[in-house]
Scaffold this motif. Structure first.
Motif, PDB file in Angstrom:
ATOM      1  N   PHE A 109      24.935  -4.624 -30.977  1.00 17.66           N
ATOM      2  CA  PHE A 109      25.591  -5.361 -32.051  1.00 17.66           C
ATOM      3  C   PHE A 109      26.811  -6.108 -31.501  1.00 17.66           C
ATOM      4  CE2 PHE A 109      23.274  -1.937 -33.947  1.00 17.66           C
ATOM      5  CZ  PHE A 109      22.779  -2.436 -35.141  1.00 17.66           C
TER       6      PHE A 109
ATOM      7  N   THR B 155      26.866 -18.701 -33.719  1.00 14.31           N
ATOM      8  CA  THR B 155      25.454 -18.418 -33.971  1.00 14.31           C
ATOM      9  C   THR B 155      25.257 -16.938 -34.284  1.00 14.31           C
ATOM     10  OG1 THR B 155      24.746 -20.211 -32.515  1.00 14.31           O
ATOM     11  CG2 THR B 155      23.117 -18.511 -32.995  1.00 14.31           C
ATOM     12  N   PHE B 156      25.954 -16.085 -33.539  1.00  9.89           N
ATOM     13  CA  PHE B 156      25.955 -14.645 -33.804  1.00  9.89           C
ATOM     14  C   PHE B 156      27.357 -14.243 -34.234  1.00  9.89           C
ATOM     15  CE2 PHE B 156      22.698 -14.792 -30.256  1.00  9.89           C
ATOM     16  CZ  PHE B 156      21.604 -14.711 -31.114  1.00  9.89           C
ATOM     17  N   ALA B 157      27.456 -13.588 -35.382  1.00  7.63           N
ATOM     18  CA  ALA B 157      28.759 -13.204 -35.928  1.00  7.63           C
ATOM     19  C   ALA B 157      29.049 -11.735 -35.657  1.00  7.63           C
ATOM     20  CB  ALA B 157      28.785 -13.478 -37.429  1.00  7.63           C
ATOM     21  N   ASP B 158      30.287 -11.356 -35.888  1.00  9.53           N
ATOM     22  CA  ASP B 158      30.703  -9.973 -35.713  1.00  9.53           C
ATOM     23  C   ASP B 158      29.812  -9.051 -36.536  1.00  9.53           C
ATOM     24  OD1 ASP B 158      32.391  -7.904 -34.779  1.00  9.53           O
ATOM     25  OD2 ASP B 158      33.511  -7.930 -36.656  1.00  9.53           O
ATOM     26  N   GLY B 159      29.251  -8.019 -35.885  1.00  5.48           N
ATOM     27  CA  GLY B 159      28.393  -7.065 -36.571  1.00  5.48           C
ATOM     28  C   GLY B 159      26.913  -7.405 -36.542  1.00  5.48           C
ATOM     29  N   ASP B 160      26.553  -8.618 -36.103  1.00  8.48           N
ATOM     30  CA  ASP B 160      25.142  -8.999 -36.031  1.00  8.48           C
ATOM     31  C   ASP B 160      24.412  -8.158 -34.990  1.00  8.48           C
ATOM     32  OD1 ASP B 160      25.390 -10.906 -37.954  1.00  8.48           O
ATOM     33  OD2 ASP B 160      25.170 -12.635 -36.625  1.00  8.48           O
ATOM     34  N   ARG B 161      23.172  -7.801 -35.319  1.00  9.15           N
ATOM     35  CA  ARG B 161      22.324  -7.081 -34.358  1.00  9.15           C
ATOM     36  C   ARG B 161      21.670  -8.092 -33.424  1.00  9.15           C
ATOM     37  NH1 ARG B 161      16.925  -5.312 -33.952  1.00  9.15           N
ATOM     38  NH2 ARG B 161      16.712  -3.341 -32.801  1.00  9.15           N
ATOM     39  N   LEU B 162      21.710  -7.805 -32.128  1.00 13.02           N
ATOM     40  CA  LEU B 162      21.099  -8.677 -31.123  1.00 13.02           C
ATOM     41  C   LEU B 162      19.739  -8.102 -30.765  1.00 13.02           C
ATOM     42  CD1 LEU B 162      24.305  -9.219 -28.940  1.00 13.02           C
ATOM     43  CD2 LEU B 162      23.265 -10.858 -30.534  1.00 13.02           C
ATOM     44  N   ASP B 163      18.703  -8.670 -31.352  1.00 18.11           N
ATOM     45  CA  ASP B 163      17.345  -8.158 -31.186  1.00 18.11           C
ATOM     46  C   ASP B 163      16.772  -8.566 -29.830  1.00 18.11           C
ATOM     47  OD1 ASP B 163      14.179  -8.889 -31.700  1.00 18.11           O
ATOM     48  OD2 ASP B 163      14.820  -7.015 -32.639  1.00 18.11           O
TER      49      ASP B 163
ATOM     50  N   ILE C 108      27.837 -16.437 -29.325  1.00 14.09           N
ATOM     51  CA  ILE C 108      28.757 -15.639 -30.139  1.00 14.09           C
ATOM     52  C   ILE C 108      30.004 -16.446 -30.470  1.00 14.09           C
ATOM     53  CG2 ILE C 108      30.278 -13.618 -30.110  1.00 14.09           C
ATOM     54  CD1 ILE C 108      28.082 -12.189 -28.434  1.00 14.09           C
TER      55      ILE C 108
END
Length: 218
Positions: free
Chosen positions: A66, A21-29, A17
């Motif tokens: 998220f 790689t993962f941005a604000d609001g991204d869903r973490l599957d 994060i």
């Protein structure tokens, strides 16, 4: 003590994060993360729950987990409250701390120094947590201790991140030495002032912290 797998995965997701790689609001599957780390979904769920407690992840029923990056105002407000909780705990601890707890605090501080010497930020943070937890416990106020621990957990990723700023490890260590000395002498106002300054993120330090988080927000 060796970290549990879920804790290690939580730390790695945290790094992803902050690294963007993962941005604000991204869903973490969960499925994708399980494949990425080569584990079942159980430790992934545990890791996401851990990050939810820190506020870095938001769980939405029937939708999933998220990324949640607090904005600068929210983050500053949380650090301001944390600084005041630490100051209150330190003020009370200076009046109530036992000799045995002071010995524990000195040991924790010596372990912090070893981590600084090794330039091991993660090890320093772990020992630093122990340092602060001793002070919370020695405040003799269980409600204050609970609130401090709760907010400390929420700010954990951001407190860890600021330790990576150039020169911050050595500065933090020097501040610890002053806090220990104030507690040893029973200086309640001095301990409170030192802990407040130690935790507060102000001015240039806050600017650098927000700059270090920017890749995760863009």
């Amino acid at each position: 003590m060796e970290k549990r797998r879920a804790d290690l995965i939580a730390d790695e997701i945290e790094e992803l994060i902050f690294g963007g790689t993962f941005a604000d609001g991204d869903r973490l599957d969960e499925h994708a993360l399980a494949d990425r780390f080569g584990v079942s979904r159980t430790p992934i769920r545990e890791a996401l729950q851990k990050l939810t407690l820190s506020g870095l992840v938001t769980q939405i029923p029937h939708r999933g987990a998220f990324v949640h990056q607090p904005g600068p105002v929210e983050l500053m407000e949380m650090f301001e409250v944390m600084a005041e909780l630490e100051a209150a705990a330190g003020r009370l601890a200076a009046l109530r701390i036992s000799d045995a707890a002071l010995d524990d605090l000195r040991r924790a501080n010596a372990e912090c120094l070893a981590a600084v010497t090794a330039q091991d930020t993660d090890a320093y943070y772990i020992k630093n947590e122990r340092f602060h937890q001793i002070i919370y416990a020695q405040s003799g106020n269980s409600f204050l201790r609970g609130e401090a621990l709760r907010l400390h957990r929420r700010l954990r990723p951001f407190r860890r991140q600021q330790l990576r700023l150039r020169g911050r490890l050595a500065q933090s260590m020097a501040e610890h030495e002053g806090i220990v000395a104030a507690l040893e002498s029973g200086d309640a106002p001095g301990t409170a002032d030192l802990l407040r300054a130690h935790v507060a993120v102000q001015g240039e330090k806050f600017h650098h912290l927000m700059s270090s988080l920017r890749p995760a927000a863009e």
